[in-house]
Design a protein around this motif. Structure first.
Motif, mmCIF file in Angstrom:
data_model
loop_
_atom_site.group_PDB
_atom_site.id
_atom_site.type_symbol
_atom_site.label_atom_id
_atom_site.label_comp_id
_atom_site.label_asym_id
_atom_site.label_seq_id
_atom_site.Cartn_x
_atom_site.Cartn_y
_atom_site.Cartn_z
ATOM 1 N N THR A 1 0.853 -1.176 0.000
ATOM 2 C CA THR A 1 0.000 0.000 0.000
ATOM 3 C C THR A 1 0.897 1.237 0.000
ATOM 4 O OG1 THR A 1 -0.116 0.178 2.410
ATOM 5 C CG2 THR A 1 -1.743 -1.250 1.324
ATOM 6 N N VAL B 1 -4.073 -4.120 -5.755
ATOM 7 C CA VAL B 1 -5.230 -4.516 -4.952
ATOM 8 C C VAL B 1 -6.418 -3.733 -5.475
ATOM 9 C CG1 VAL B 1 -6.177 -4.693 -2.636
ATOM 10 C CG2 VAL B 1 -3.713 -4.935 -2.990
ATOM 11 N N HIS B 2 -7.094 -4.309 -6.451
ATOM 12 C CA HIS B 2 -8.190 -3.630 -7.130
ATOM 13 C C HIS B 2 -9.139 -4.697 -7.668
ATOM 14 C CE1 HIS B 2 -10.307 -1.129 -10.086
ATOM 15 N NE2 HIS B 2 -9.863 -0.080 -9.416
ATOM 16 N N PRO B 3 -10.460 -4.465 -7.584
ATOM 17 C CA PRO B 3 -11.410 -5.520 -7.961
ATOM 18 C C PRO B 3 -11.585 -5.718 -9.464
ATOM 19 C CG PRO B 3 -12.596 -3.557 -7.284
ATOM 20 C CD PRO B 3 -11.151 -3.289 -7.006
ATOM 21 N N HIS B 4 -11.102 -4.784 -10.289
ATOM 22 C CA HIS B 4 -11.356 -4.911 -11.728
ATOM 23 C C HIS B 4 -10.062 -4.689 -12.510
ATOM 24 C CE1 HIS B 4 -14.593 -4.311 -15.063
ATOM 25 N NE2 HIS B 4 -13.616 -5.109 -15.435
ATOM 26 N N SER C 1 -3.470 0.584 -6.996
ATOM 27 C CA SER C 1 -4.366 0.118 -5.939
ATOM 28 C C SER C 1 -5.241 1.236 -5.387
ATOM 29 C CB SER C 1 -3.556 -0.512 -4.798
ATOM 30 O OG SER C 1 -2.832 -1.651 -5.244
ATOM 31 N N THR C 2 -4.860 2.503 -5.642
ATOM 32 C CA THR C 2 -5.658 3.631 -5.157
ATOM 33 C C THR C 2 -6.673 4.126 -6.181
ATOM 34 O OG1 THR C 2 -4.106 5.339 -5.949
ATOM 35 C CG2 THR C 2 -3.659 4.369 -3.793
ATOM 36 N N PRO D 1 -10.064 4.386 -8.118
ATOM 37 C CA PRO D 1 -11.431 4.064 -7.680
ATOM 38 C C PRO D 1 -11.900 2.708 -8.190
ATOM 39 C CG PRO D 1 -11.306 6.346 -8.389
ATOM 40 C CD PRO D 1 -9.982 5.734 -8.720
ATOM 41 N N VAL D 2 -12.666 2.003 -7.368
ATOM 42 C CA VAL D 2 -13.097 0.642 -7.710
ATOM 43 C C VAL D 2 -14.090 0.620 -8.869
ATOM 44 C CG1 VAL D 2 -12.689 -0.204 -5.378
ATOM 45 C CG2 VAL D 2 -14.941 0.720 -5.977
ATOM 46 N N THR D 3 -14.616 1.768 -9.245
ATOM 47 C CA THR D 3 -15.563 1.836 -10.358
ATOM 48 C C THR D 3 -14.856 1.842 -11.713
ATOM 49 O OG1 THR D 3 -15.560 4.249 -10.160
ATOM 50 C CG2 THR D 3 -17.312 3.037 -9.012
ATOM 51 N N GLU D 4 -13.525 1.882 -11.708
ATOM 52 C CA GLU D 4 -12.778 1.950 -12.959
ATOM 53 C C GLU D 4 -12.151 0.607 -13.304
ATOM 54 O OE1 GLU D 4 -10.139 5.265 -13.342
ATOM 55 O OE2 GLU D 4 -11.377 6.548 -12.085
ATOM 56 N N ARG D 5 -12.004 0.378 -14.606
ATOM 57 C CA ARG D 5 -11.454 -0.875 -15.134
ATOM 58 C C ARG D 5 -10.002 -0.644 -15.570
ATOM 59 N NH1 ARG D 5 -13.211 -5.591 -18.264
ATOM 60 N NH2 ARG D 5 -12.110 -5.822 -20.254
#
Length: 406
Positions: A163, A230-233, A210-211, A213-217
């Protein structure tokens, strides 16, 4: 009690038999195969254990190197003939006591590791660069090309990205610079992470991704898959080398083109080292904001020249390339590895433009130990254009509208 003498050729016979019979090389299978050899009952337990350990090391994983590669503090394992050196960051390279084995053992280990990645390593192809199944990157060179070899260079794989706070805690990133980095990501400014080999470029890039936004691919293109933000997409694409017949190559340039068709919010190239820079700059010029890449460079001032060289490899004239750079890239994050082994973010720079909006050079906006530089006001302006308030690192300096940091 001393172990009984080891029968000549025992290890080779067991290895050959397991290979011919298609027996999967597991620790249990190796031990059973050793005990099934004629005369094994006459051997002492110590000898059987030694033979089993030798075979396990030769046939499974990285053998004797496995504990070193599994050590989270180790970043590189280097084998010179039979001698092993490790890099744990601070302090630089250290020699591991003892030896790995004779050159024949090291050669077989290197060949087996290369074969797990589907590559050939022998007298006809005496060097190889591969990514092992566990993510470790290995480069190997055999004699006589490698005098005194075999030589193995293994770069370990960290499964979880640091991180940004962890990078601050270990001293890689200054707390004030961390605020700048967060603002760069938030403002969707395209940036390059630069530095020499082993300075931590991939580590810092993964932390910044990793920072996002989780709304981005994120669509990530790499020679060897090392970025694990560390990112969901995250969509990862990995280049492929040619096979032994010279066919099947998939280059970074091919993958960047494919990535543009995959609806990326942010396009990331793990390391620009060739003509793929043309596609990368083209993508950043066509609405793909917030893209990033790593680039080898000795200093921020060398970045334009490095980009020129790569652009010429892609067939783009110098003037056209500088126009592309001016529209596509604005921020350079430079890392340096100090003599004591510590990796540090030393400069945050802005690629400045001349009145014709062509690249004029790289200007420092922040330098470690000195604070704001001559490019700070320009960087602030870039933040404001993107609707992001320029950072105010507590206790270091304050931002004044129209005057920059002070």
């Amino acid at each position: 009690m001393r172990a009984a003498p080891r029968p000549a050729g025992l290890v080779e016979r067991v290895r050959t038999r397991m290979t011919l019979e298609g027996i999967e090389a597991t620790p249990g299978a190796v031990a059973a195969a050793v005990r099934a050899e004629p005369g094994a009952a006459l051997l002492g337990e110590n000898t059987l254990r030694e033979v089993t350990d030798d075979l396990t090391g030769q046939m499974i994983g990285a053998g004797p190197l496995t504990p070193l590669l599994a050590d989270p503090s180790v970043t590189d394992v280097l084998v010179n003939g039979g001698h092993v050196w490790v890099d744990r960051g601070a302090g630089g390279l250290r020699l591991v006591p003892g030896t790995l084995g004779d050159p024949a053992f090291v050669r077989k280990l290197a060949q087996r590791l290369a074969s797990t990645a589907g590559r050939r390593l022998d007298d006809a192809s005496p060097f190889v660069d591969v990514r092992l199944p566990d993510g470790t990157r290995m480069h190997a060179v055999l004699p006589p090309v490698g005098l005194g070899g075999p030589y193995l260079s293994l770069r370990t794989f960290r499964r979880t990205a640091f991180t940004l706070d962890e990078l601050v805690a270990c001293g890689t990133v200054d707390p004030g610079a961390a605020q700048l980095l967060k603002a760069v990501v938030k403002a969707r400014l395209p940036y390059l992470v630069t530095g020499g080999t082993g300075t931590g470029k991939t580590t810092v890039l993964a932390s910044l991704l990793s920072t996002v936004p989780v709304t981005e691919r994120l669509v990530v293109v790499e020679d060897a898959a090392e970025l694990r933000p560390v990112h969901p997409h995250v969509v990862s694409l990995q280049a492929r080398l040619a096979n032994v017949e010279g066919a099947g190559i998939v280059s970074l340039r091919d993958l960047v083109r494919q990535a543009l068709r995959m609806r990326p919010d942010r396009l990331v190239v793990g390391e620009c080292r060739g003509a793929e820079i043309v596609e990368m700059l083209g993508a950043l010029n066509t609405g793909h904001e917030g893209g990033a890449a790593t680039l080898h460079a000795n200093s921020p001032a060398d970045v334009p020249a490095r980009l020129e060289t790569l652009g010429l490899m892609g067939g783009v004239p110098r003037a056209a390339l500088h126009s592309m750079i001016a529209s596509a890239l604005r921020v350079v994050l430079h890392l340096h590895r100090e003599r004591d082994g510590h990796r540090r973010l030393t400069e945050v720079c802005v690629i400045s433009l001349d009145p014709q909006r062509r690249t004029a050079g790289v200007v420092t906006a922040w330098r470690g130990g000195e604070g704001p530089g001559p490019g700070a006001a320009e960087l602030d302006e870039l933040f404001e254009r993107r609707g992001v308030e320029p950072p105010r690192p507590d206790g270091r300096w304050r931002y004044t509208a129209g005057k920059g940091w002070s």
